[in-house]
Scaffold this motif. Structure first.
Motif, PDB file in Angstrom:
ATOM      1  N   GLY A  47       0.819  -1.207   0.000  1.00  0.00           N
ATOM      2  CA  GLY A  47       0.000   0.000   0.000  1.00  0.00           C
ATOM      3  C   GLY A  47       0.853   1.257   0.000  1.00  0.00           C
ATOM      4  N   ASP A  48       0.524   2.176   0.907  1.00  0.00           N
ATOM      5  CA  ASP A  48       1.286   3.422   1.005  1.00  0.00           C
ATOM      6  C   ASP A  48       2.737   3.167   1.415  1.00  0.00           C
ATOM      7  OD1 ASP A  48      -0.969   4.857   0.339  1.00  0.00           O
ATOM      8  OD2 ASP A  48      -1.472   5.373   2.410  1.00  0.00           O
ATOM      9  N   GLY A  49       2.991   1.985   1.998  1.00  0.00           N
ATOM     10  CA  GLY A  49       4.336   1.665   2.439  1.00  0.00           C
ATOM     11  C   GLY A  49       5.160   0.887   1.438  1.00  0.00           C
ATOM     12  N   GLU A  50       4.662   0.690   0.247  1.00  0.00           N
ATOM     13  CA  GLU A  50       5.425  -0.048  -0.763  1.00  0.00           C
ATOM     14  C   GLU A  50       6.759   0.667  -1.022  1.00  0.00           C
ATOM     15  OE1 GLU A  50       6.896  -2.697  -3.062  1.00  0.00           O
ATOM     16  OE2 GLU A  50       4.866  -3.033  -2.290  1.00  0.00           O
ATOM     17  N   GLY A  51       7.847  -0.094  -0.902  1.00  0.00           N
ATOM     18  CA  GLY A  51       9.174   0.467  -1.101  1.00  0.00           C
ATOM     19  C   GLY A  51       9.767   1.108   0.131  1.00  0.00           C
ATOM     20  N   SER A  52       9.059   1.033   1.274  1.00  0.00           N
ATOM     21  CA  SER A  52       9.550   1.659   2.507  1.00  0.00           C
ATOM     22  C   SER A  52      10.045   0.640   3.529  1.00  0.00           C
ATOM     23  CB  SER A  52       8.445   2.518   3.144  1.00  0.00           C
ATOM     24  OG  SER A  52       8.133   3.610   2.306  1.00  0.00           O
ATOM     25  N   THR A  53      10.331  -0.569   3.081  1.00  0.00           N
ATOM     26  CA  THR A  53      10.926  -1.597   3.933  1.00  0.00           C
ATOM     27  C   THR A  53      12.125  -2.190   3.204  1.00  0.00           C
ATOM     28  OG1 THR A  53       8.826  -2.148   5.015  1.00  0.00           O
ATOM     29  CG2 THR A  53      10.561  -3.816   5.084  1.00  0.00           C
ATOM     30  N   LEU A  54      13.229  -2.313   3.916  1.00  0.00           N
ATOM     31  CA  LEU A  54      14.472  -2.857   3.366  1.00  0.00           C
ATOM     32  C   LEU A  54      14.994  -3.929   4.304  1.00  0.00           C
ATOM     33  CD1 LEU A  54      17.501  -0.779   2.023  1.00  0.00           C
ATOM     34  CD2 LEU A  54      17.841  -2.587   3.706  1.00  0.00           C
TER      35      LEU A  54
ATOM     36  N   HIS B 274      28.741  -2.742   3.690  1.00  0.00           N
ATOM     37  CA  HIS B 274      28.376  -2.778   2.272  1.00  0.00           C
ATOM     38  C   HIS B 274      26.878  -2.547   2.091  1.00  0.00           C
ATOM     39  CE1 HIS B 274      28.747  -3.802  -1.955  1.00  0.00           C
ATOM     40  NE2 HIS B 274      27.691  -4.591  -1.819  1.00  0.00           N
ATOM     41  N   VAL B 275      26.063  -3.196   2.915  1.00  0.00           N
ATOM     42  CA  VAL B 275      24.611  -2.992   2.817  1.00  0.00           C
ATOM     43  C   VAL B 275      24.254  -1.546   3.144  1.00  0.00           C
ATOM     44  CG1 VAL B 275      22.371  -3.658   3.739  1.00  0.00           C
ATOM     45  CG2 VAL B 275      24.100  -5.407   3.351  1.00  0.00           C
ATOM     46  N   ILE B 276      24.871  -1.007   4.177  1.00  0.00           N
ATOM     47  CA  ILE B 276      24.584   0.380   4.563  1.00  0.00           C
ATOM     48  C   ILE B 276      24.970   1.341   3.442  1.00  0.00           C
ATOM     49  CG2 ILE B 276      25.259   2.246   6.136  1.00  0.00           C
ATOM     50  CD1 ILE B 276      25.473   0.088   8.342  1.00  0.00           C
ATOM     51  N   ASP B 277      26.165   1.164   2.890  1.00  0.00           N
ATOM     52  CA  ASP B 277      26.657   2.098   1.879  1.00  0.00           C
ATOM     53  C   ASP B 277      25.922   1.974   0.541  1.00  0.00           C
ATOM     54  OD1 ASP B 277      28.503   3.083   3.658  1.00  0.00           O
ATOM     55  OD2 ASP B 277      30.172   1.890   2.883  1.00  0.00           O
ATOM     56  N   ASP B 278      25.640   0.734   0.125  1.00  0.00           N
ATOM     57  CA  ASP B 278      25.130   0.520  -1.223  1.00  0.00           C
ATOM     58  C   ASP B 278      23.613   0.378  -1.314  1.00  0.00           C
ATOM     59  OD1 ASP B 278      27.899   0.341  -1.691  1.00  0.00           O
ATOM     60  OD2 ASP B 278      27.563  -0.974  -3.411  1.00  0.00           O
ATOM     61  N   ALA B 279      22.944   0.169  -0.189  1.00  0.00           N
ATOM     62  CA  ALA B 279      21.483   0.024  -0.226  1.00  0.00           C
ATOM     63  C   ALA B 279      20.790   1.011   0.712  1.00  0.00           C
ATOM     64  CB  ALA B 279      21.081  -1.404   0.128  1.00  0.00           C
ATOM     65  N   LEU B 280      21.161   1.000   1.998  1.00  0.00           N
ATOM     66  CA  LEU B 280      20.459   1.864   2.945  1.00  0.00           C
ATOM     67  C   LEU B 280      20.695   3.340   2.656  1.00  0.00           C
ATOM     68  CD1 LEU B 280      18.730   1.861   5.585  1.00  0.00           C
ATOM     69  CD2 LEU B 280      20.884   2.213   6.808  1.00  0.00           C
ATOM     70  N   ASP B 281      21.923   3.715   2.408  1.00  0.00           N
ATOM     71  CA  ASP B 281      22.249   5.126   2.167  1.00  0.00           C
ATOM     72  C   ASP B 281      21.443   5.698   1.000  1.00  0.00           C
ATOM     73  OD1 ASP B 281      23.380   7.628   1.922  1.00  0.00           O
ATOM     74  OD2 ASP B 281      25.420   6.927   1.623  1.00  0.00           O
ATOM     75  N   PRO B 282      21.473   5.080  -0.180  1.00  0.00           N
ATOM     76  CA  PRO B 282      20.667   5.656  -1.274  1.00  0.00           C
ATOM     77  C   PRO B 282      19.166   5.575  -1.028  1.00  0.00           C
ATOM     78  CG  PRO B 282      21.692   3.588  -1.964  1.00  0.00           C
ATOM     79  CD  PRO B 282      22.312   3.958  -0.660  1.00  0.00           C
ATOM     80  N   ALA B 283      18.718   4.528  -0.331  1.00  0.00           N
ATOM     81  CA  ALA B 283      17.283   4.410  -0.048  1.00  0.00           C
ATOM     82  C   ALA B 283      16.824   5.540   0.864  1.00  0.00           C
ATOM     83  CB  ALA B 283      16.975   3.060   0.577  1.00  0.00           C
ATOM     84  N   LEU B 284      17.603   5.835   1.897  1.00  0.00           N
ATOM     85  CA  LEU B 284      17.218   6.916   2.802  1.00  0.00           C
ATOM     86  C   LEU B 284      17.437   8.282   2.171  1.00  0.00           C
ATOM     87  CD1 LEU B 284      18.292   5.750   6.380  1.00  0.00           C
ATOM     88  CD2 LEU B 284      16.126   5.460   5.165  1.00  0.00           C
ATOM     89  N   GLY B 285      18.421   8.363   1.268  1.00  0.00           N
ATOM     90  CA  GLY B 285      18.586   9.614   0.546  1.00  0.00           C
ATOM     91  C   GLY B 285      17.351   9.956  -0.260  1.00  0.00           C
ATOM     92  N   ALA B 286      16.739   8.955  -0.864  1.00  0.00           N
ATOM     93  CA  ALA B 286      15.509   9.169  -1.631  1.00  0.00           C
ATOM     94  C   ALA B 286      14.315   9.411  -0.716  1.00  0.00           C
ATOM     95  CB  ALA B 286      15.246   7.970  -2.538  1.00  0.00           C
ATOM     96  N   TYR B 287      14.299   8.732   0.440  1.00  0.00           N
ATOM     97  CA  TYR B 287      13.165   8.843   1.355  1.00  0.00           C
ATOM     98  C   TYR B 287      13.152  10.188   2.076  1.00  0.00           C
ATOM     99  CZ  TYR B 287       9.754   7.451   4.891  1.00  0.00           C
ATOM    100  OH  TYR B 287       8.658   7.370   5.687  1.00  0.00           O
TER     101      TYR B 287
ATOM    102  N   LEU C  82      18.466  -6.139  -3.331  1.00  0.00           N
ATOM    103  CA  LEU C  82      17.767  -5.073  -2.609  1.00  0.00           C
ATOM    104  C   LEU C  82      17.639  -3.824  -3.472  1.00  0.00           C
ATOM    105  CD1 LEU C  82      19.253  -5.152   1.015  1.00  0.00           C
ATOM    106  CD2 LEU C  82      16.851  -5.370   0.394  1.00  0.00           C
ATOM    107  N   ARG C  83      18.717  -3.446  -4.094  1.00  0.00           N
ATOM    108  CA  ARG C  83      18.690  -2.254  -4.938  1.00  0.00           C
ATOM    109  C   ARG C  83      17.658  -2.404  -6.068  1.00  0.00           C
ATOM    110  NH1 ARG C  83      23.093   1.277  -4.783  1.00  0.00           N
ATOM    111  NH2 ARG C  83      22.866   1.647  -7.026  1.00  0.00           N
ATOM    112  N   SER C  84      17.585  -3.602  -6.623  1.00  0.00           N
ATOM    113  CA  SER C  84      16.617  -3.857  -7.678  1.00  0.00           C
ATOM    114  C   SER C  84      15.192  -3.782  -7.151  1.00  0.00           C
ATOM    115  CB  SER C  84      16.878  -5.222  -8.310  1.00  0.00           C
ATOM    116  OG  SER C  84      15.905  -5.538  -9.280  1.00  0.00           O
ATOM    117  N   LYS C  85      14.942  -4.417  -5.992  1.00  0.00           N
ATOM    118  CA  LYS C  85      13.597  -4.429  -5.407  1.00  0.00           C
ATOM    119  C   LYS C  85      13.114  -3.014  -5.083  1.00  0.00           C
ATOM    120  CE  LYS C  85      12.729  -8.930  -5.026  1.00  0.00           C
ATOM    121  NZ  LYS C  85      11.566  -9.569  -5.683  1.00  0.00           N
ATOM    122  N   LEU C  86      14.031  -2.156  -4.637  1.00  0.00           N
ATOM    123  CA  LEU C  86      13.656  -0.819  -4.188  1.00  0.00           C
ATOM    124  C   LEU C  86      13.842   0.231  -5.279  1.00  0.00           C
ATOM    125  CD1 LEU C  86      15.143  -0.920  -0.580  1.00  0.00           C
ATOM    126  CD2 LEU C  86      12.747  -1.177  -1.251  1.00  0.00           C
ATOM    127  N   GLY C  87      14.239  -0.202  -6.477  1.00  0.00           N
ATOM    128  CA  GLY C  87      14.365   0.724  -7.586  1.00  0.00           C
ATOM    129  C   GLY C  87      15.523   1.684  -7.443  1.00  0.00           C
TER     130      GLY C  87
END
Length: 335
Positions: free
Chosen positions: A199-206, A221-234, A328-333
Motif C-alpha cells: 500500500g502506502d508503504g510499498e518500497g519503505s521496507t528494506l 556494504h549494505v549500509i553504503d550501497d542500499a540503505l544510504d541511497p534508499a534513505l537519501g531518496a526517502y 535489494l537495490r533492484s527491489k527498491l528501484g
C-alpha cells in the motif's frame, strides 16, 4: 552522548537463566562510568494511551492485568513479572524522550541514546514476543508523527534478529521507513528481501538477511550501497537506530561476526546518512546478551560521538552479501 535511563527498568525480572536481565543495564553503566561527556536523563514513562498508538487496546489491558497478577511466562521466551508493566512503559518513554530530544536539536556529543528494557522491536500490535512487550522505537516514531512534529521517520535496525514487530506495525505506512540487517534463518524467521512494504508503504521496507559469519564489511556494504541511497531518496526528518549488539562476534546467541570497531564504523555511517538528509538522529537499545560485548558496543557508539575516529575496515564483503545488496537495490528501484 546523553543517555536515557531509569531504575524502573531494573524491576522487569526475568529469572536467573534468562538472557535479557537487568544486569545488561548495569554492565552498560559500569562501562560508561569513566567516559567523558556522559549524561543521564530519567525521562517520563509512556502512558497506556501512548502505547495504544501502535498497540491494540485489548492487548495493552491484557498485559497490565497479567503483570498485576504477578506475571509469568507470556510465551516460551517472553517472561513478565509484577514490575514489567512499569518497566515497559518506562522503556517506551525513554525511547520517546530520545526521539524528541533529537528532533529538538540534540546532536554531536548531545546525541540521545535510550537505555531502556525490556527491548521492543519484536513486539507486534497485538502481542508480546521475543523478550519484547511494547515496541519502543515504534512508540517514539508514532508520537512525533501524531503531533505533526515530523512527516517521515526512518528506523534502522542493526540487531542480529529481524525486528518483525517494527516492520509489521509500519508495513503499509509511507510515514516510516524500516530497514534491517539481520542473520538469515534465526528467530523470528521474517525479514526476507522480498518484504518491501504494501500500500502506502510499498518500497519503505528494506531487509538484508545475511548468512552466518557476516561481519563488519558485510554490514557496511549494505549500509553504503542500499540503505544510504534508499534513505537519501526517502528524506526522513528523523533516523532512529534500533541498536542491538547481539551481532557481535562474541555474543552468545548469534553467528554474525561484527566487531566492536564495526559498531563504531556503523555509527559513523549512520551519522553521515542522517546529516545528508538534515535528519535528527537517536539511538534506542534493543538486544545484546554478552555483558562485555553489549557494554563495549554501547561505549563505542558513545566514543564515536565523543570524537574518536573509527578504524577503517580493510576487508571486503562476502560475495553473498554483494548479491543480496544488488537484489535489494533492484527491489527498491535504486539506480
Amino acid at each position: 552522548m546523553q543517555f536515557g535511563y531509569s531504575e524502573a527498568c531494573l524491576e522487569h525480572e526475568t529469572g536467573e537463566r534468562h538472557p535479557e536481565t537487568a544486569d545488561r543495564l548495569r554492565a552498560i553503566r559500569r562501562s560508561l562510568k569513566h567516559k567523558h561527556h556522559v549524561e543521564y536523563t530519567d525521562a517520563p514513562a509512556a502512558t497506556p494511551e501512548d502505547v495504544r498508538a501502535v498497540h491494540d487496546g485489548s492487548y495493552v489491558l491484557e498485559l497490565e492485568d497479567f503483570c498485576e497478577d504477578g506475571g509469568g511466562n507470556w510465551d516460551r521466551d517472553t517472561v513478565a513479572s509484577e514490575g514489567t508493566w512499569e518497566a515497559a512503559l518506562q522503556s517506551a518513554g525513554l525511547a520517546r524522550w530520545a526521539a524528541r530530544e533529537a528532533i529538538e536539536g540534540a546532536s554531536g556529543r548531545e546525541t540521545p541514546f535510550s537505555l531502556g528494557r525490556p527491548p521492543g522491536h519484536h513486539a507486534v500490535a497485538r502481542k508480546a514476543m521475543g523478550f519484547c512487550f511494547f515496541n519502543n522505537a515504534a512508540v517514539a516514531a508514532q508520537s512525533l508523527l501524531d503531533d505533526d512534529t515530523v512527516e517521515r521517520v526512518a528506523i534502522f535496525d542493526w540487531d542480529v534478529h529481524h525486528g518483525n514487530g517494527t516492520q509489521d506495525i509500519f508495513y503499509d505506512s509511507g510515514s516510516v521507513f524500516y530497514g534491517s540487517i539481520h542473520e538469515e534463518g534465526i528467530y523470528p524467521g521474517s525479514g526476507e528481501v522480498e518484504e518491501t512494504g504494501t500500500g502506502d508503504g510499498e518500497g519503505s521496507t528494506l531487509n538484508a538477511p545475511l548468512p552466518a559469519g557476516a561481519g563488519d564489511a558485510d554490514y557496511l556494504h549494505v549500509i553504503d550501497d542500499a540503505l544510504d541511497p534508499a534513505l537519501g531518496a526517502y528524506d526522513p526528518d528523523l533516523v532512529i537506530v534500533s541498536a542491538g549488539f547481539d551481532a557481535h562476534e562474541h555474543d552468545p546467541i548469534s553467528r554474525h561476526r561484527v566487531t566492536t570497531e564495526g559498531y563504531a564504523l556503523m555509527t559513523d555511517r549512520l551519522r553521515d546518512i542522517a546529516d545528508a538528509s538534515d535528519a535528527a538522529l537517536a539511538f534506542v537499545l534493543e538486544g545484546g546478551y554478552g555483558l562485555d560485548t553489549l557494554s563495549d558496543g554501547v561505549s563505542m557508539v558513545h566514543e564515536t560521538f565523543d570524537g574518536r575516529d573509527p578504524i577503517p575496515c580493510e576487508n571486503g564483503p562476502d560475495e553473498s552479501t554483494v548479491e543480496i545488496t544488488d537484489e535489494l537495490r533492484s527491489k527498491l528501484g535504486i539506480e
